[in-house]
Design a protein around this motif. Structure first.
Motif: not given
Length: 111
Positions: A44-49, A54, A89, A93, A96
């Motif tokens: 989930l953290e990687h999906a932000e960037t 995503s 992506g 919130a 998640r």
């Protein structure tokens, strides 16, 4: 309906190579989840960037969890009101947070 642009053989080869690289990257991410190298939180953290992460389906992520199967993944997605074709992506919130809560509880109990 719009006309599909004609591609040269070089452009077509580039598109195929790009698509293959994306599929490989997605497969590597899911394999890392399956082997325990990445957690749902990490993904989930990687999906932000990362656009590739995503655009990965949540159902594929859930099925990749160690010890998970398609039935369990489907039940969890239904319980959390997440569509089978939802991409990581596109999660809200709350979705998640709920997803993290369920996966953390399951693995804290030992599967």
């Amino acid at each position: 309906m719009a006309d599909v642009p004609a591609l040269t053989s070089e452009e077509r080869a580039e598109a195929w190579a790009k698509a293959a690289a994306i599929r490989k990257a997605r497969r590597d991410i899911l394999l890392a989840v399956q082997t325990g190298q990445l957690t749902v939180s990490d993904v989930l953290e990687h999906a932000e960037t990362n656009a590739i992460v995503s655009k990965t389906w949540v159902s594929a992520l859930m099925k990749a969890l160690p010890g998970a199967d398609a039935v369990w993944a489907s039940q969890i997605l239904k319980e959390l009101s997440i569509a089978d074709n939802q991409r990581i992506g596109g999660l809200s919130a709350k979705q998640r947070q709920d997803l993290l809560g369920i996966t953390t509880r399951r693995w804290d109990r030992g599967g």
